[in-house]
Scaffold this motif. Structure first.
Motif, PDB file in Angstrom:
ATOM      1  N   VAL C  14       0.837  -1.206   0.000  1.00 55.99           N
ATOM      2  CA  VAL C  14       0.000   0.000   0.000  1.00 55.99           C
ATOM      3  C   VAL C  14       0.872   1.255   0.000  1.00 55.99           C
ATOM      4  N   THR C  15       1.865   1.273   0.886  1.00 56.14           N
ATOM      5  CA  THR C  15       2.692   2.485   0.947  1.00 56.14           C
ATOM      6  C   THR C  15       3.491   2.657  -0.332  1.00 56.14           C
ATOM      7  N   LEU C  16       3.939   1.536  -0.919  1.00 58.57           N
ATOM      8  CA  LEU C  16       4.722   1.674  -2.146  1.00 58.57           C
ATOM      9  C   LEU C  16       3.841   2.215  -3.272  1.00 58.57           C
ATOM     10  N   THR C  18       1.250   4.131  -2.944  1.00 52.85           N
ATOM     11  CA  THR C  18       1.022   5.550  -2.707  1.00 52.85           C
ATOM     12  C   THR C  18       2.259   6.354  -3.097  1.00 52.85           C
ATOM     13  N   LEU C  19       3.422   5.758  -2.870  1.00 54.03           N
ATOM     14  CA  LEU C  19       4.663   6.487  -3.196  1.00 54.03           C
ATOM     15  C   LEU C  19       4.740   6.808  -4.681  1.00 54.03           C
ATOM     16  N   THR C  21       2.229   6.900  -6.772  1.00 57.08           N
ATOM     17  CA  THR C  21       1.080   7.682  -7.251  1.00 57.08           C
ATOM     18  C   THR C  21       1.379   9.155  -7.044  1.00 57.08           C
ATOM     19  N   SER C  23       1.191  12.829  -5.979  1.00 53.00           N
ATOM     20  CA  SER C  23       0.433  13.450  -4.904  1.00 53.00           C
ATOM     21  C   SER C  23      -0.374  14.606  -5.465  1.00 53.00           C
ATOM     22  N   THR C  24      -1.578  14.789  -4.942  1.00 52.20           N
ATOM     23  CA  THR C  24      -2.464  15.823  -5.491  1.00 52.20           C
ATOM     24  C   THR C  24      -2.474  17.086  -4.642  1.00 52.20           C
ATOM     25  N   THR C  25      -1.504  17.202  -3.728  1.00 48.49           N
ATOM     26  CA  THR C  25      -1.461  18.388  -2.889  1.00 48.49           C
ATOM     27  C   THR C  25      -1.349  19.646  -3.746  1.00 48.49           C
ATOM     28  N   GLN C  27      -0.126  23.404  -3.957  1.00 50.52           N
ATOM     29  CA  GLN C  27       0.834  24.264  -3.257  1.00 50.52           C
ATOM     30  C   GLN C  27       0.193  25.629  -3.092  1.00 50.52           C
TER      31      GLN C  27
ATOM     32  N   VAL D  30      10.267  10.677   1.116  1.00 51.26           N
ATOM     33  CA  VAL D  30       9.665   9.365   0.860  1.00 51.26           C
ATOM     34  C   VAL D  30       8.452   9.166   1.766  1.00 51.26           C
ATOM     35  N   HIS D  33       5.542  11.211   0.475  1.00 52.93           N
ATOM     36  CA  HIS D  33       4.868  10.686  -0.713  1.00 52.93           C
ATOM     37  C   HIS D  33       4.148   9.380  -0.412  1.00 52.93           C
ATOM     38  N   MET D  34       4.698   8.597   0.547  1.00 56.61           N
ATOM     39  CA  MET D  34       3.986   7.372   0.921  1.00 56.61           C
ATOM     40  C   MET D  34       2.688   7.698   1.639  1.00 56.61           C
ATOM     41  N   GLN D  35       2.594   8.889   2.188  1.00 54.60           N
ATOM     42  CA  GLN D  35       1.360   9.302   2.844  1.00 54.60           C
ATOM     43  C   GLN D  35       0.573  10.261   1.958  1.00 54.60           C
ATOM     44  N   ALA D  36       0.857  10.256   0.645  1.00 50.07           N
ATOM     45  CA  ALA D  36       0.150  11.099  -0.322  1.00 50.07           C
ATOM     46  C   ALA D  36       0.294  12.570   0.024  1.00 50.07           C
ATOM     47  N   ARG D  37       1.481  12.945   0.503  1.00 48.53           N
ATOM     48  CA  ARG D  37       1.764  14.356   0.720  1.00 48.53           C
ATOM     49  C   ARG D  37       2.952  14.726  -0.165  1.00 48.53           C
ATOM     50  N   LEU D  38       3.378  15.968  -0.060  1.00 52.42           N
ATOM     51  CA  LEU D  38       4.562  16.388  -0.814  1.00 52.42           C
ATOM     52  C   LEU D  38       5.779  16.519   0.081  1.00 52.42           C
ATOM     53  N   VAL D 281       7.166   3.744   7.659  1.00 52.78           N
ATOM     54  CA  VAL D 281       5.874   4.256   7.231  1.00 52.78           C
ATOM     55  C   VAL D 281       4.803   3.172   7.299  1.00 52.78           C
TER      56      VAL D 281
END
Lengths: 131, 180, 169, 318
Positions: C14-16, C18-19, C21, C23-25, C27, D30, D33-38, D281
């Motif tokens: 799961v974490t990999l 997400t890594l 993918t 990120s949709t943050t 700025q 890392v 990004h693993m937590q869908a952040r920047l 993580v």
């Protein structure tokens, strides 16, 4: 060229300090520490002997001593913790060989930072049972 | 005096100073920390004497394990910050015995080896020690393993909580059992 | 019988995932945020529409709307007697109290209050969060046009009314 | 000769100062990004590359607090004691073939194992000297943890030393063959897991356990001393990753090892460090008793079985 007398004298002094500590100290863990000092003095003599005779026998013996010391500390500390559980104190002067476990609730108040310790309030102490 | 002599003397002084602090300090945990200094200095002496393997075993077992165990025990029992007043017995007999053994041995060593000089040792390898341990001394080595095993079992038996008290035991035993 | 450690492996997967993918943050200070329509940023006031009916002030749950007014006589030519009219003196909203419930906008019968999506009006002094009627009026420029009617939804009241009148005549 | 020594020490110092920062920054990014952040994006303009430098500046500006009830000298000494062992270990880790190592040491592996174990003394010092019960609990957990992981750690390292027939780290890397990846796989896992416990990284960060113990033995630390502990943690990651890479993943071995061997070593170290971050993580923290169970019932038997296997294969191969 080195003079083996220097480590030898160091070892002798350490041994004397260890002997002093074993006789002087009242706290069981401190006695164990002093014993470690004496064992180390012996190790130092053994290793210095190697240097003088250009063999490794002394080092082998030093290794053996170190291993025995580890075993000794393991058993010794088990004894100390056992003692602490029974008596809330590891003062070896207070242990008679035919001692019975102290009666009453095992967690009387003075187990922790008591008045005798003279410690600052909130000094970190734990009792052995909970560990 | 060669360079090695000077280094040996300095490190020896550190070891002795650490030892003095161990047996005189009034602060329990500090005694353990001073023991680290003393044992570390002895390890450096080993290094200077060419016993590299023994030096690292000393660091691994003594500094890494034995002292940690000692500190662990100190903290598990009673380790106030600051001075404790009840650590010491009367000084006289201990001083006598300690000074007699220490200074006597030192005088003996000085008398016998006072001017003795040996060539500086080459840095030893683990190979020679291995040959020795598993050659001439293999039987003591095996006996030592058994000793270690026995110590392990003994320590476990000693530190195990006692068996739960039987139903008809006295109130005292019940109180003890329930506190575990 | 599950494979031991399967859960651990799943966690790693799961974490990999997400890594890798993106990120949709957003700025934020660099990139203007895409706000949804009807965002509740700040309340705007169209002063001409306000009749000082005080409904908004009374309905406000945390009492953050302050209204003062006085009456004025207006002489209407041709009328028998002068009319009275409410004149707004003060219309303040304290945004340090406002909880953005929008009740004031709902209850306003004359469409004097609007939601504006502007949200960057933070202040260093809490007292500056009290917006007077001029400042509230300035926000009117940022009020978006009402969203178009949902083509599949019910027609608006006006439209049905017009259609009814047309069919009746 | 002297210049050679100075150059080596300087290079190790540079590695000591840069690699942990790189690992720390990688962890920031890392983990984010693993937590869908920047993660950090501003410090240093490009993707926040200077975030850790900014952190360092911030730490340096903070007040250095020593609690009144604390044991001052011990409290202040502990961060340095935490940092020193890892610095010493970096000296003997081989970077590339030939002489590309800070200091050749015949018993390098033993040295590493011995010195890494000293780090826990700093933890005990910090824990006890803080005069804080949460700190003390953290320290006791760390000591209890040491008793668990030290044995499998040493045993698994002994397995690879036995396979290579030497205790010297460059010697072990030189003797490494690709099929050891399979042969020494259990030892690799045991070493890596107990290494994680050694540097108290998640999932074995019970001594810190911010949800239970505030921040464990670090609770009372501020400013630069706290930064030292953090640096020690990241150097610890570098050391454990580099050791795993050198002992079990073949260090500098790879295509064109003669010229770019050091690059292989750095890449492998980085890969292992990535796994360390990844585990942080992904996995929840173990309880202390779960760690003991894992160490004594899984890792130690596994390491012993690996030792038997290694000895058997060695004897079979002559």
């Amino acid at each position: 060229m080195i003079r083996p007398v220097i480590p030898l004298v160091t070892a002798a002094l350490l041994f004397g300090l260890g002997a002093y500590g074993v006789l002087r100290r009242r706290n069981a863990v401190l006695v164990l520490m002093s014993v470690e000092l004496m064992l180390n003095a012996v190790n130092l003599v053994l290793v210095t002997g190697d240097t003088m005779r250009e063999r490794v026998t002394g080092q082998v013996f030093a290794l053996f001593v170190i291993v025995i010391a580890a075993a000794e500390v393991g058993v010794g500390l088990a004894l100390v913790l056992r003692l602490f559980r029974l008596r809330q104190d590891i003062n070896i002067d207070q242990v008679a060989l035919d001692d019975e476990p102290r009666t009453g609730p095992p967690f009387a108040a003075p187990a922790l930072a008591d008045a005798r310790s003279g410690a600052a309030a909130g000094a970190p102490t734990l009792d052995g049972e909970q560990a | 005096m060669t360079l090695q002599d000077v280094l040996l003397s300095v490190v020896g002084l550190v070891a002795v100073a650490g030892g003095v602090a161990v047996v005189t300090t009034k602060q329990l945990v500090r005694a353990g920390l001073w023991l680290v200094v003393a044992l570390g200095a002895v390890a450096v002496e080993f290094l200077l004497l060419g016993a590299e393997f023994a030096a690292w075993v000393q660091v691994l077992i003594y500094v890494g394990a034995v002292v940690v165990l000692l500190l662990f025990a100190v903290m598990l029992t009673r380790a106030p910050i600051g001075r404790s007043s009840d650590l010491d017995r009367p000084a006289l007999p201990a001083t006598l015995v300690g000074a007699a053994s220490g200074l006597g041995l030192a005088a003996l060593f000085v008398g016998v080896f006072g001017q003795f000089q040996v060539p500086a040792p080459a840095v030893g390898t683990a190979e020679r020690i291995g040959d020795s341990v598993f050659g001439a001394w293999v039987l003591p080595f095996e006996v030592l393993s058994i000793l270690l095993l026995a110590a392990l079992v003994g320590a476990i038996v000693l530190s195990r909580p006692a068996a739960p008290a039987p139903q008809d035991a006295s109130a005292d035993a019940v109180a003890q059992g329930s506190s575990r | 019988m599950s494979i031991p450690g399967a859960g651990l492996g799943k966690g790693l997967a799961v974490t990999l995932k997400t890594l890798v993918t993106p990120s949709t943050t957003q700025q934020y200070p660099d990139v203007a945020p895409e706000l949804p329509p009807r965002s509740r940023g700040v309340i705007a006031l169209r002063e001409e529409n306000c009749t000082v009916c005080m409904l908004c002030s009374r309905e406000c749950p945390d009492w953050c709307i302050y209204i003062d007014s006085h009456k004025e006589e207006v002489v209407v030519p041709g009328a028998a007697r002068p009319r009275q009219r409410n004149v707004l003196d003060r219309f303040d909203i304290d945004f340090s109290l406002c909880m953005y419930c929008g009740i004031c906008i709902e209850v306003c019968p004359f469409d004097a209050l609007y939601w504006s999506p502007e949200f960057e009006y933070a202040e260093y002094d809490i007292r500056d969060l009290m917006h007077d009627k001029d400042r509230l009026g300035e926000w009117m420029a940022t009020v978006p046009p009402p969203p178009p009617h949902d083509p599949l939804g019910e027609p608006s009241k006006e439209e049905t009314a017009v259609a009814k009148r047309a069919s009746a005549s | 000769m002297t210049w050679d020594v100075i150059l080596r020490v300087a290079l190790v110092a540079v590695a000591f100062l840069t690699l942990p920062l790189i690992v720390g920054q990688t962890e920031h990014k890392v983990m984010a990004h693993m937590q869908a952040r920047l993660g950090p994006m501003y410090a240093g303009a490009f993707h926040g590359w200077a975030q850790l430098i900014a952190d360092g500046v911030k730490f340096a500006q903070k007040e250095d607090v020593t609690p009144r009830a604390a044991d001052g000298p011990v409290f202040r000494l502990a961060p340095a004691v935490a940092l020193l062992p890892y610095l010493l270990v970096l000296l003997v880790i081989p970077l590339g073939p030939g002489d590309l190592v800070g200091q050749q040491l015949d018993v390098g592996l033993f040295f590493v194992l011995a010195v890494v174990g000293v780090g826990v003394i700093a933890v005990l010092m910090a824990a006890w000297a803080s005069a804080n019960k949460y700190s003390l609990l953290g320290g006791l957990r760390a000591a209890a943890q040491l008793l668990g992981y030290e044995l499998p750690f040493v045993l698994s390292a002994a397995s690879v030393a036995m396979a290579a027939g030497t205790l010297s780290l460059p010697g072990i890397v030189a003797a490494w063959q690709p099929w050891w990846l399979l042969w020494q796989l259990p030892a690799t896992i045991v070493f890596f897991v107990s290494g994680l416990a050694e540097i108290r990284r998640p999932p074995f960060d019970m001594p810190i356990a911010d949800s239970e113990l505030v921040f464990g033995y670090l609770t009372e630390y501020t400013g630069l001393r706290f930064a030292f502990f953090l640096l020690a943690e990241y150097v610890g990651i570098v050391v454990i990753s580099a050791l795993t890479a050198a002992l079990f993943l073949g260090g500098w071995h790879g295509p064109w090892a003669e010229s770019v061997g050091w690059l292989w070593m750095l890449l492998k170290t980085g890969a292992v460090a990535f796994v360390v971050i990844w585990l942080r993580v992904s996995w929840p923290r173990l309880r202390e008793d779960q760690l003991q169970r894992l160490c004594w019932l899984v890792l130690v038997p596994l390491a012993l079985a690996q030792l038997v296997l290694t000895a058997g294969v060695r004897v079979a191969l002559g």
